[in-house]
Design a protein around this motif. Sequence first.
Motif, PDB file in Angstrom:
ATOM      1  N   GLN A  31       0.852  -1.205   0.000  1.00 62.64           N
ATOM      2  CA  GLN A  31       0.000   0.000   0.000  1.00 62.64           C
ATOM      3  C   GLN A  31       0.881   1.246   0.000  1.00 62.64           C
ATOM      4  N   ARG A  34       2.222   2.163  -3.445  1.00 65.21           N
ATOM      5  CA  ARG A  34       1.123   2.719  -4.262  1.00 65.21           C
ATOM      6  C   ARG A  34       0.883   4.182  -3.889  1.00 65.21           C
ATOM      7  N   LYS A  35       0.831   4.431  -2.570  1.00 66.70           N
ATOM      8  CA  LYS A  35       0.576   5.785  -2.071  1.00 66.70           C
ATOM      9  C   LYS A  35       1.680   6.748  -2.523  1.00 66.70           C
ATOM     10  N   LEU A  37       3.725   6.492  -5.095  1.00 67.10           N
ATOM     11  CA  LEU A  37       3.698   6.746  -6.538  1.00 67.10           C
ATOM     12  C   LEU A  37       2.552   7.686  -6.916  1.00 67.10           C
ATOM     13  N   LYS A  38       1.444   7.574  -6.193  1.00 62.89           N
ATOM     14  CA  LYS A  38       0.268   8.380  -6.529  1.00 62.89           C
ATOM     15  C   LYS A  38       0.338   9.791  -5.940  1.00 62.89           C
ATOM     16  N   GLU A  39       0.820   9.889  -4.690  1.00 62.06           N
ATOM     17  CA  GLU A  39       0.639  11.161  -3.973  1.00 62.06           C
ATOM     18  C   GLU A  39       1.899  11.985  -3.778  1.00 62.06           C
ATOM     19  N   TYR A  40       3.094  11.366  -3.910  1.00 67.84           N
ATOM     20  CA  TYR A  40       4.314  12.113  -3.564  1.00 67.84           C
ATOM     21  C   TYR A  40       5.263  12.255  -4.740  1.00 67.84           C
ATOM     22  N   GLN A  41       5.880  13.417  -4.819  1.00 69.12           N
ATOM     23  CA  GLN A  41       7.042  13.583  -5.684  1.00 69.12           C
ATOM     24  C   GLN A  41       8.245  12.983  -4.940  1.00 69.12           C
ATOM     25  N   TYR A 115      12.569   5.001  -5.762  1.00 63.90           N
ATOM     26  CA  TYR A 115      11.734   6.091  -6.293  1.00 63.90           C
ATOM     27  C   TYR A 115      12.234   7.442  -5.760  1.00 63.90           C
ATOM     28  N   CYS A 155       3.242  -0.484 -10.661  1.00 58.38           N
ATOM     29  CA  CYS A 155       1.853  -0.213 -10.242  1.00 58.38           C
ATOM     30  C   CYS A 155       1.128   0.686 -11.243  1.00 58.38           C
ATOM     31  N   SER A 157       2.251   3.173 -12.895  1.00 64.00           N
ATOM     32  CA  SER A 157       2.605   4.597 -12.747  1.00 64.00           C
ATOM     33  C   SER A 157       3.425   5.133 -13.924  1.00 64.00           C
TER      34      SER A 157
END
Length: 433
Positions: A31, A34-35, A37-41, A115, A155, A157
């Motif tokens: 999780q 996923r978070k 990749l979606k929410e953070y630079q 990442y 994921c 992204s």
Amino acid sequence: MPKYEPVLLKNILTPGYAGDLAAYERAGGYQAIRKVLKEYQPEQVIDLVKRSGLRGRGGAGFPTGTKWSFIPKDPSVPKYLCVNADESEPGTFKDRELIERDPHQMIEGTLIAAYAIGAKVAYIYIRGEFTLGAKVLARALDEARAKGYIGTNVCGSGREIQVWLHRGAGAYICGEETALIESIEGKRGLPRAKPPFPAINGLYQRPTVVNNVETLGNLPHIINRGVEWYTSLGTAKSPGTRIFSVSGHVNRPGNYEVPLGIPLRELIEEHAGGVRNGHRIKAIIPGGASAAFFTPEHLDVKLDFESVAQAGSMLGSGGVTIMDETTCMVWAAYNLMGFFHHESCGKCTPCREGSGWLHTILGRIEHGEGRAEDLAQLEHLCGNIAGKTVCAFGDAEVAPVLSTLKHFREEYEAHIREKRCPMGERVLAHAGH
Ligand SMILES: Cc1cc2nc3c(=O)[nH]c(=O)nc-3n(C[C@H](O)[C@H](O)[C@H](O)COP(=O)(O)O)c2cc1C
Ligand code: SF4
């Protein structure tokens, strides 16, 4: 009810936990990536880890977010992440358990770190002797690849992160970060002179971060539960939990995860079940074989980076070894020096030759052939090794000698005076001779 809630060992301590991808996902795994990749630079991940205060669990305790921030931001420059799964420090066996029993936690941490620093490729460098660990990791990496957590489109992204397993051949020095890098490059594992540091000139001359298995294992939890939760554990300068590998003369040797900053006494008595056969503690190594010995006077020292350093040793790799009153401290130093002499990579003269001389002199004292001038000679040799070598191995090898000379000098003197080991037969019996 356990006194502290385990974090990194939670899954492992859950009855029936299989450690495969499905089990890890059921426990909330993947999780965090996923978070992220979606929410953070990437910059935000670095900032978050900086604010968490996470410090490296491989030995030196350097702040992880700060280490990552040294990596140049230029996207056209390839960067690498190396996972240090070499775990060669005698008395330390925490990474092994994390790898063998919950490999995906470490893999998720690897993806988060890669990442954050902009690495498309990560290498997991696992020590040669970890045959089971290598098998478990290879299977876990295949599972993660098949499910799209590793590959060209992590994921969904659009980000690429490849993770490859690299097996070492079983040399202690390959745990040192630059020797590890040389080894991945296919060369003999000899440490490089620093600077330049790996952040600028690492694997294949590219910016590289080397992080320990336990360090990376913390990342999914910091992402999922937040900085405030993380900093509520441990101490202000050493936040979080730490896995201590407790071994030696205790009733329940094993890995124990506790908040940083609990007293040494609590770890030994409450978690590891106290000293075997009602014996008294004589000596304690608080942070792996490279750390200076403590004595029972140090039992109230708090197990955090600053307190242990202030008391004259180091938290190092988290390997806590207990020796009771049946132990001959000259024998203990001799035994450790045998290891260091064998594992010196040979690059620097003070370490290559000095470790041999230290071993020889300790051996003759232990075997009843010590000379009056030997103690001064040992100190002189140590003074010509520490701080005079390419890597920190030089400092490590003198720590057991100098600290036993400091705390147990009368025992050395008795060996020389009586021309024998005063504990002789008992020690040999314990050593299995
Ligand atoms: C002689 C020597 C051996 C080392 N062995 C290990 C090791 O087995 N595992 C490890 O994680 N770090 C080891 N280190 C520390 C690494 O060089 C490096 O500092 C660490 O992997 C960084 O990760 P961290 O920032 O996550 O702690 C060793 C250092 C020295 C000088
Ligand atoms: S200090 Fe020892 S282990 Fe480190 S580079 Fe020099 S010879 Fe090799």
